[in-house]
Write a protein that holds these residues in place. Structure first.
Motif, short mmCIF file in Angstrom:
data_model
loop_
_atom_site.label_atom_id
_atom_site.label_comp_id
_atom_site.label_asym_id
_atom_site.label_seq_id
_atom_site.Cartn_x
_atom_site.Cartn_y
_atom_site.Cartn_z
N UNK A 59 -29.76 -4.55 -6.92
CA UNK A 59 -30.86 -4.42 -5.96
C UNK A 59 -31.10 -2.94 -5.65
N UNK A 60 -32.27 -2.64 -5.18
CA UNK A 60 -32.60 -1.29 -4.78
C UNK A 60 -31.66 -0.83 -3.67
N UNK A 61 -31.17 0.39 -3.74
CA UNK A 61 -30.21 0.90 -2.76
C UNK A 61 -30.77 0.80 -1.34
N UNK A 63 -31.00 -2.08 0.35
CA UNK A 63 -31.42 -3.44 0.66
C UNK A 63 -30.28 -4.17 1.38
N UNK A 64 -30.63 -5.03 2.34
CA UNK A 64 -29.62 -5.68 3.18
C UNK A 64 -28.93 -6.84 2.49
N UNK A 65 -29.55 -7.44 1.45
CA UNK A 65 -28.93 -8.57 0.77
C UNK A 65 -28.87 -8.29 -0.73
N UNK A 66 -28.17 -9.15 -1.45
CA UNK A 66 -27.96 -8.92 -2.88
C UNK A 66 -28.97 -9.65 -3.76
N UNK A 67 -29.90 -10.41 -3.18
CA UNK A 67 -30.89 -11.08 -4.00
C UNK A 67 -30.28 -12.17 -4.86
N UNK A 68 -30.80 -12.33 -6.07
CA UNK A 68 -30.37 -13.43 -6.94
C UNK A 68 -29.44 -12.94 -8.04
N UNK A 69 -28.64 -13.86 -8.55
CA UNK A 69 -27.76 -13.60 -9.68
C UNK A 69 -28.59 -13.43 -10.95
N UNK A 70 -28.40 -12.32 -11.65
CA UNK A 70 -29.18 -12.05 -12.86
C UNK A 70 -28.63 -12.74 -14.10
N UNK A 71 -27.35 -13.11 -14.09
CA UNK A 71 -26.75 -13.67 -15.30
C UNK A 71 -27.23 -15.10 -15.53
N UNK A 72 -27.66 -15.42 -16.73
CA UNK A 72 -28.08 -16.80 -17.03
C UNK A 72 -26.91 -17.75 -17.19
N UNK A 73 -25.70 -17.21 -17.32
CA UNK A 73 -24.50 -18.01 -17.49
C UNK A 73 -23.29 -17.10 -17.47
N UNK A 74 -22.08 -17.63 -17.72
CA UNK A 74 -20.87 -16.79 -17.74
C UNK A 74 -21.01 -15.65 -18.75
N UNK A 75 -20.45 -14.48 -18.40
CA UNK A 75 -20.53 -13.30 -19.26
C UNK A 75 -19.11 -12.92 -19.71
#
Length: 352
Positions: A59-61, A63-75
């Motif tokens: 997220x942009x520096x 920001x108060x929350x972390x937004x959504x998980x970008x990973x489509x699955x386990x990495x």
């Protein structure tokens, strides 16, 4: 002193859990001065931690929350994940990587304009305190109530005001199982008992309101939502009924009376016609015990929904254009209407 018991029972359900004292998280490095923003940045992230990655948040520096998980699955460890940042987001980003073993790594103020390649090593992972959740994630020790909402515009969710009133944090669970934080403040109309939430991260498909023809008494309707969470299963429930009356309790012109069965937890969910268009927002049910004390008789399945027209007017006052259409053509089966509703209906978790 005497007082009147309420006739209406709101449908948000409260589950109280014991609250534990919070512990302070370690201080993190402060972000450096911002750099000039690029037109667009392509960033490469490498997992070299020796642990499978469960989620990645960028997220942009500030920001108060972390937004959504970008990973489509386990990495898996040793793999690389590529993502792009938008031009208006600038250069400075905060990054959080959560490993499968529960440890995490947090980078603050990373300048992706100067260094578009980010690699995390095993020594970057740190244990996370169990007494305080990470920013942007549900707190398992919070006092919790819940309800239902549905997507009415990109990244916008409509629900009842009583579902989200007094919440410290609000999270929604999407139809595909993701958990997203709502970004305060909510836009509310206490008189209509409606609230509009901002939920970045694509909470689901936008449901369409019925603009014509006018709803008639006796039309079939379907209520969709999450009744009695914690008692019933966690998947959404569908109930069928009819529009019994074109006004609500006390001749309220902003409500329909409906026979579709609703329970605590259904509050804020969509009421749809048999062509899959939203005609109302489930709001309350008659308090059967209190009515029985007054009249000596138990009312049977008397429920209410805010009219779709009133909900659309509320959205317009909030600066949104509702998606609407004429409801024509053959009626659908309940399962087909449920499929439509499911794509845009969300579970709402309120933490106090």
């Amino acid at each position: 002193m005497t007082f009147r018991r309420p006739l209406l029972l709101s449908l948000a359900m409260l589950g109280v859990l014991a609250a534990l004292p919070e512990s302070r998280r370690p201080a993190l490095a402060q972000a450096a001065a911002p750099a000039e923003a690029p037109a667009e940045a392509r960033v490469q992230f490498a997992n070299r931690t020796g642990q499978e990655g469960r989620s990645l948040f960028v997220v942009r520096s500030g920001r108060a929350d972390w937004g959504r998980n970008l990973l489509p699955g386990p990495m898996p460890s040793g793999k690389v994940f590529n993502f792009r940042t938008e031009a208006e987001a600038g250069c400075r980003f905060d990054l959080r990587f959560v490993a499968a073993d529960g440890r995490e790594a947090v980078l603050r103020g990373r300048d992706i304009c100067q260094g578009p390649r980010i690699a995390l090593e095993a020594e970057d992972l740190r244990a996370v305190s169990t007494s305080r959740p990470a920013p942007g994630e549900p707190n398992p020790r919070a006092r919790v109530s819940s309800g239902t909402g549905f997507v009415v515009a990109p990244d916008r969710v409509l629900t009842n005001q009583h579902v989200v009133g007094g919440c410290g944090s609000i999270f929604i669970r999407t139809a595909d199982g993701r958990t997203l934080p709502a970004v305060p403040p909510a836009r509310v109309d206490a008189g209509l008992d409606l609230a509009l939430l901002s939920v970045p991260g694509n909470p689901g498909e936008v449901l369409s309101f019925r603009n014509a023809p006018e709803v008639r008494r006796g039309e079939g309707v379907i209520a969709y939502g999450f009744p009695l969470p914690g008692l019933l299963s966690s998947d959404p429930k569908l109930t069928r009924g009819e529009v019994n009356g074109l006004n609500g309790l006390g001749n309220n012109p902003g409500h329909y009376q409906i026979s579709a069965e609703v329970q605590p937890g259904n509050s804020g969910g969509p009421l749809l016609d048999l062509r899959g268009h939203v005609v109302g927002v489930v709001v309350s049910k008659l308090h059967a015990q209190n009515i029985a004390k007054r009249t000596g008789d138990i009312p049977q399945n008397v429920n209410f929904a805010v009219k779709g027209g009133a909900a659309q007017d509320f959205m317009r006052r909030a600066g949104l254009t509702p998606r609407g259409a004429a409801s024509t053509g053959p009626e659908l089966g309940g399962a087909d209407v449920g499929d439509i509703a499911n794509r845009g209906t969300v579970f709402i978790r309120c933490e106090r």
